[in-house]
Design a protein around this motif. Structure first.
Motif, short mmCIF file in Angstrom:
data_model
loop_
_atom_site.label_atom_id
_atom_site.label_comp_id
_atom_site.label_asym_id
_atom_site.label_seq_id
_atom_site.Cartn_x
_atom_site.Cartn_y
_atom_site.Cartn_z
N MET A 9 0.85 -1.19 0.00
CA MET A 9 0.00 0.00 0.00
C MET A 9 0.89 1.24 0.00
O MET A 9 1.91 1.28 0.66
N ASN A 10 0.47 2.25 -0.72
CA ASN A 10 1.19 3.52 -0.77
C ASN A 10 1.12 4.16 0.62
O ASN A 10 0.07 4.66 1.02
N GLN A 11 2.24 4.12 1.34
CA GLN A 11 2.25 4.60 2.72
C GLN A 11 2.03 6.11 2.82
O GLN A 11 1.41 6.58 3.79
N ALA A 12 2.49 6.87 1.84
CA ALA A 12 2.28 8.32 1.88
C ALA A 12 0.78 8.63 1.77
O ALA A 12 0.26 9.47 2.52
N LEU A 13 0.09 7.95 0.87
CA LEU A 13 -1.35 8.15 0.72
C LEU A 13 -2.07 7.70 1.99
O LEU A 13 -2.93 8.41 2.51
N TYR A 14 -1.69 6.54 2.49
CA TYR A 14 -2.31 6.01 3.70
C TYR A 14 -2.17 7.00 4.87
O TYR A 14 -3.15 7.32 5.54
N GLN A 15 -0.94 7.47 5.10
CA GLN A 15 -0.70 8.38 6.22
C GLN A 15 -1.46 9.70 6.03
O GLN A 15 -2.00 10.26 6.98
N SER A 16 -1.48 10.20 4.81
CA SER A 16 -2.18 11.45 4.54
C SER A 16 -3.68 11.32 4.81
O SER A 16 -4.28 12.21 5.42
N ILE A 17 -4.25 10.22 4.37
CA ILE A 17 -5.68 10.01 4.61
C ILE A 17 -5.94 9.77 6.09
O ILE A 17 -6.90 10.32 6.66
N TRP A 25 -14.81 8.13 2.51
CA TRP A 25 -15.23 9.48 2.13
C TRP A 25 -14.62 9.87 0.78
O TRP A 25 -15.29 10.47 -0.07
N ILE A 26 -13.36 9.55 0.61
CA ILE A 26 -12.65 9.91 -0.62
C ILE A 26 -13.11 9.01 -1.77
O ILE A 26 -13.33 9.49 -2.89
N LEU A 27 -13.27 7.74 -1.48
CA LEU A 27 -13.74 6.79 -2.50
C LEU A 27 -15.09 7.24 -3.06
O LEU A 27 -15.33 7.16 -4.26
N GLU A 28 -15.95 7.74 -2.18
CA GLU A 28 -17.26 8.25 -2.63
C GLU A 28 -17.09 9.33 -3.69
O GLU A 28 -17.75 9.32 -4.73
N LEU A 29 -16.19 10.28 -3.45
CA LEU A 29 -15.97 11.38 -4.39
C LEU A 29 -15.39 10.88 -5.71
O LEU A 29 -15.77 11.36 -6.78
N ASN A 55 -3.53 10.13 -10.56
CA ASN A 55 -2.72 8.91 -10.55
C ASN A 55 -3.64 7.72 -10.30
O ASN A 55 -3.69 7.19 -9.18
N PRO A 56 -4.39 7.28 -11.33
CA PRO A 56 -5.38 6.21 -11.16
C PRO A 56 -4.88 4.92 -10.49
O PRO A 56 -5.67 4.25 -9.82
N PRO A 57 -3.60 4.54 -10.62
CA PRO A 57 -3.17 3.33 -9.89
C PRO A 57 -3.33 3.45 -8.36
O PRO A 57 -3.38 2.43 -7.67
N LEU A 58 -3.46 4.66 -7.84
CA LEU A 58 -3.70 4.83 -6.41
C LEU A 58 -5.08 4.31 -5.99
O LEU A 58 -5.32 4.09 -4.80
N TYR A 108 -8.92 17.15 -2.21
CA TYR A 108 -7.48 17.04 -2.46
C TYR A 108 -7.09 15.57 -2.68
O TYR A 108 -6.40 15.24 -3.63
N HIS A 109 -7.55 14.71 -1.78
CA HIS A 109 -7.21 13.29 -1.89
C HIS A 109 -7.85 12.65 -3.12
O HIS A 109 -7.23 11.81 -3.79
N ALA A 110 -9.07 13.03 -3.43
CA ALA A 110 -9.72 12.52 -4.65
C ALA A 110 -8.94 12.95 -5.88
O ALA A 110 -8.74 12.15 -6.81
N ALA A 111 -8.47 14.19 -5.88
CA ALA A 111 -7.68 14.70 -7.02
C ALA A 111 -6.39 13.90 -7.20
O ALA A 111 -5.96 13.65 -8.33
#
Length: 183
Positions: free
Chosen positions: A1-9, A53-57, A29-32, A21-24
């Motif tokens: 798992m992308n740790q930067a994305l995980y930590q940010s979320i 929440w982000i997945l919904e967007l 980067n669709p592989p995320l 921001y996270h949806a953008a």
């Protein structure tokens, strides 16, 4: 798992600009999406609701991106308990049901059955009003191809009408009106 994305979320809040921001990031980067989906579907993670929440967007704009994940999504549906997650996931169910009605092949029969059952569970259970409203709308869509849904949905909405808030009553009234037109 992308740790930067995980930590940010995990450190994020429900504020709309932060979710946007996270949806953008996922749109850029669709592989995320793989990591976001894995995070959202991990109901044991204390922050999975934030990923929901982000997945919904993301799926509101690109519902078809859900297609490769539908089996895992449907398998996890009954496990969602966090109010914030259920709200977003019920809305995603509405997106999936609407997409299915437009394409007639987005959901398999088993996936359609699971979404229908879980939406009824949310509607009858202790879910918050917004989640119940999205569940109603998903069931309205699913009822276009499953004839047994409208009679059952009508009964549930009419029985619960006096026991719920004005917001629930407004959504129920809207759905009941649409069912009468669609019958």
């Amino acid at each position: 798992m992308n740790q930067a994305l995980y930590q940010s979320i995990a450190k994020s809040t429900a504020h709309r600009p932060i979710r946007d921001y996270h949806a953008a990031l996922v749109f850029e980067n669709p592989p995320l999406l793989d990591d976001l989906m894995r995070f959202a579907l991990d109901t044991q993670d204390q922050n999975h609701h934030k990923a929901c929440w982000i997945l919904e967007l993301v799926l509101e704009k690109n519902t078809e991106w859900l297609a490769p994940y539908l089996d895992g999504f449907c398998e996890t549906l009954p496990q969602f308990k966090h109010d914030g997650a259920v709200r977003s996931i019920s809305k995603i169910c509405q997106f999936a049901a609407t997409r299915h009605q437009k394409t007639k092949h987005f959901l398999s029969d088993a996936q359609l059955k699971t979404i229908t059952e879980v939406c009824f569970d949310w509607l009858i259970g202790e879910a918050k009003v917004a989640s119940k409203a999205y569940a109603m709308r998903a069931l309205l869509q699913n009822g276009k191809t499953e004839s047994w849904i409208y009679p059952e949905l009508s009964v549930v909405l009419e029985m619960g009408y006096s026991q719920h808030s004005a917001a629930y009553q407004a959504a129920a009234k809207e759905i009941l009106k649409k069912i009468k037109v669609l019958k």
